[in-house]
Design a protein around this motif. Structure first.
Motif, PDB file in Angstrom:
ATOM      1  N   ASP A 305       1.201  -5.366  27.000  1.00 53.34           N
ATOM      2  CA  ASP A 305       0.386  -4.969  25.857  1.00 53.34           C
ATOM      3  C   ASP A 305       0.969  -5.514  24.552  1.00 53.34           C
ATOM      4  O   ASP A 305       0.238  -5.994  23.679  1.00 53.34           O
ATOM      5  CB  ASP A 305       0.305  -3.440  25.816  1.00 53.34           C
ATOM      6  N   GLN A 327      -9.307   0.105  22.729  1.00 49.99           N
ATOM      7  CA  GLN A 327      -9.869   0.976  23.768  1.00 49.99           C
ATOM      8  C   GLN A 327     -11.001   0.227  24.449  1.00 49.99           C
ATOM      9  O   GLN A 327     -11.464  -0.803  23.958  1.00 49.99           O
ATOM     10  CB  GLN A 327     -10.355   2.286  23.159  1.00 49.99           C
ATOM     11  N   THR A 343      -2.858  -2.743  19.345  1.00 53.56           N
ATOM     12  CA  THR A 343      -1.409  -2.905  19.383  1.00 53.56           C
ATOM     13  C   THR A 343      -0.988  -4.125  18.562  1.00 53.56           C
ATOM     14  O   THR A 343      -1.566  -5.205  18.701  1.00 53.56           O
ATOM     15  CB  THR A 343      -0.932  -3.087  20.833  1.00 53.56           C
ATOM     16  N   ASN A 485      -3.639   5.164  26.445  1.00 54.47           N
ATOM     17  CA  ASN A 485      -2.761   4.264  25.697  1.00 54.47           C
ATOM     18  C   ASN A 485      -1.330   4.777  25.623  1.00 54.47           C
ATOM     19  O   ASN A 485      -0.377   4.005  25.709  1.00 54.47           O
ATOM     20  CB  ASN A 485      -3.310   4.069  24.283  1.00 54.47           C
ATOM     21  N   ALA A 489      -1.124   3.334  30.116  1.00 62.97           N
ATOM     22  CA  ALA A 489      -1.097   1.889  29.826  1.00 62.97           C
ATOM     23  C   ALA A 489      -1.582   1.059  31.012  1.00 62.97           C
ATOM     24  O   ALA A 489      -1.049  -0.005  31.309  1.00 62.97           O
ATOM     25  CB  ALA A 489       0.300   1.444  29.389  1.00 62.97           C
TER      26      ALA A 489
END
Length: 532
Positions: A305, A327, A343, A485, A489
């Motif tokens: 990520d 999202q 992120t 999140n 993940a």
């Protein structure tokens, strides 16, 4: 709807990234500079007569045309609301539910919904449409062993009790109260009760404005106007789908007058004369299969990520027709969480997490398959290459596997491929329901159709949210997206996308958020037609 058109010239590369990624992005624009040879379009003259045949060029041939798979883009773009129809229809612009084959619906008991049906509808083969067909269609899609995508995506794999009370009344009963059952039913395409329950069908029979004329494998799918259609007759007597894998070819077919509509154009092939940009409600992401190391370690998933340069991908590969995502659902969907931020890339932190996992014995050097689908979205191969480079830069060993639709589905939907090693699956998810519960159910429940993660605690939380309505429902769903999140993940989100649809000057069509999944041919008019 106000639509913005893309620039006619290729955009300059933006951002301050150096080295390999900038070179990779530059390579993505080479096809435009090299010119456009319409390879494989020599047969386009046989796509039909302009004005008589609506000519549509797709990115790929559908794997089948079973209406129970209509929630899959490659199938739904042909089947939904063209060949077959649902009982209830959701307006993709307003989000309102509207009558179609059902005229009214009511929650007559806490766990039972009762629907009144039209009595003036026949199937393409002449059979009358009755409540028995409606009950059969629901039962076939949800309760059978066909593993229809709609079962996991919309109904979370839960069986329903369905009963034809009389010729025009059907009831649907659930174990627990379900406040959004009418929305779920809008994804069930109705077929006659003579339809096979043992295999998925290739040439479906429905009630829609068009009927199957034929499917020449590898060449085209032809439809004819249903002259006995219960609703308003579509403008074109015939429709014909062909498929060309190269976006430049699809764009050239529009420009040369060989096609009327084309899906999934690339930005460099789009002009004001051949295309229109539209919000297609799609979100791209990497779904990280946590069944095997090293992806079963959350530190490695967090590293992935942190490694992704979302803004560079959106700006350079998607020409700004996308925005970084945090999202799986875009703004406007019930449950969208406005507090989640994409992120911020941090390759150094990602390398530290990979090193920490390696020090604890996690085999971070094990090859990860980055699996993507040909024609999934414009520049999908270049996106995969960018991701491969970014993940390699933080110490992960990634190999790209490009597949066709049928093979990709084996990685995407249960029962998923086994013994294939760790997989980072490039997905493009469109929530056409307008409710995040349908995304969450299939991607985050333990037994979700597209999930490899899940806990009893999360399953309970999802079930509780699904029983709510109004603001309470929205807040509960938004909280689940935050937990994904923070604590799981499973997804490394990439971008909320826009689409580019090729549209000839000879037709009028206004694409909407559902057009990439459900291209309603009855909404297409000839450019010189009155009232268009």
């Amino acid at each position: 709807m106000q639509s913005t058109r893309p620039p006619t010239a290729p955009p300059r590369l933006r951002g301050g990234r150096s080295g390999t990624f900038a070179a990779l992005a530059a390579l993505a624009l080479l096809p435009a500079a090299a010119g456009c040879t319409v390879a494989n379009s020599d047969a386009a003259g046989s796509t039909g007569t302009p004005g008589h045949t609506l000519r549509v060029v797709l990115a790929q041939e559908p794997p089948n045309l079973d209406p129970c798979e209509g929630s899959l883009t490659s199938i739904g773009v042909v089947v939904r609301s063209n060949i077959s129809e649902p009982l209830i229809e959701r307006d993709p612009v307003s989000g309102e539910l509207e009558p179609l084959l059902a005229t009214e619906w009511e929650q007559t008991e806490p766990t039972t919904w009762t629907l009144d049906l039209r009595s003036d509808v026949t199937f393409h083969d002449g059979q009358p449409f009755t409540a028995e067909d409606a009950a059969f269609s629901i039962d076939r899609a949800v309760n059978s062993d066909l593993n229809c995508n709609v079962d996991g995506y919309v109904f979370d794999g839960k069986d329903l009790e369905v009963e034809a009370v009389d010729d025009t009344t059907v009831t649907v009963t659930t174990e627990d109260p379900d406040p959004v059952m009418p929305l779920r039913l809008s994804f069930i395409e109705v077929v006659p009760r003579t339809t096979s329950t043992g295999t998925k069908v290739r040439e479906p029979v429905g009630t829609g404005p068009y009927a199957m004329e034929g499917w020449e494998t590898g060449v085209s799918i032809s439809l004819r106007r249903n002259d006995d259609y219960w609703g308003e007759a579509p403008a074109f007597p015939e429709a014909r789908y062909v498929w060309r894998s190269e976006p430049a070819v699809r764009a050239a077919m529009i420009t040369r007058g060989e096609a009327d509509l084309a899906t999934g154009l690339n930005p460099e092939d789009a002009t004001e004369d051949n295309s229109v940009a539209y919000p297609n409600n799609e979100t791209t992401a990497l779904r990280l299969d946590g069944r095997e190391a090293p992806l079963d370690d959350i530190r490695v998933r967090r590293a992935i990520d942190l490694a992704i340069e979302r803004q560079d991908i959106a700006d350079t590969l998607y020409d700004g027709l996308a925005e970084p995502a945090a999202q799986l659902v875009p703004d406007g969907v019930v449950g969208y969480n406005p507090d989640l931020e994409p992120t911020v890339p941090d390759p150094e932190a990602a390398r530290d997490l990979v090193a920490e996992a390696a020090a604890d014995g996690v085999p971070v050097d094990r090859r990860i398959s980055l699996v993507a689908r040909n024609g999934q979205f414009p520049r999908v191969a270049e996106t995969a290459e960018a991701l491969q480079y970014q993940l390699a830069a933080v110490g992960l060993n990634v190999e790209i596997t490009m597949l066709d639709t049928a093979a990709h589905l084996q990685y995407q939907i249960r029962p998923m491929a086994e013994n294939v090693g760790p997989v980072a699956l490039l997905v493009m998810h469109g929530n056409q329901t307008g409710d995040a519960a349908f995304t969450i159910g299939q991607y985050m429940m333990s037994e979700g159709a597209q999930s490899t993660f899940g806990t009893a605690e999360m399953d309970e939380r999802i079930a509780d949210a699904g029983a709510l309505s109004g603001d309470e429902r929205a807040d509960a769903l938004a909280g689940i997206l935050a937990v994904q999140n923070e604590d799981i993940a499973q997804f490394a989100h990439i971008a909320h996308m826009q689409g580019l649809m090729g549209i000839s000057r000879t037709v009028r069509y206004e694409p909407n958020s559902a057009s990439g999944d459900e291209l309603r041919l009855s909404e297409v008019r000839q450019a010189d037609q009155e009232g268009s």
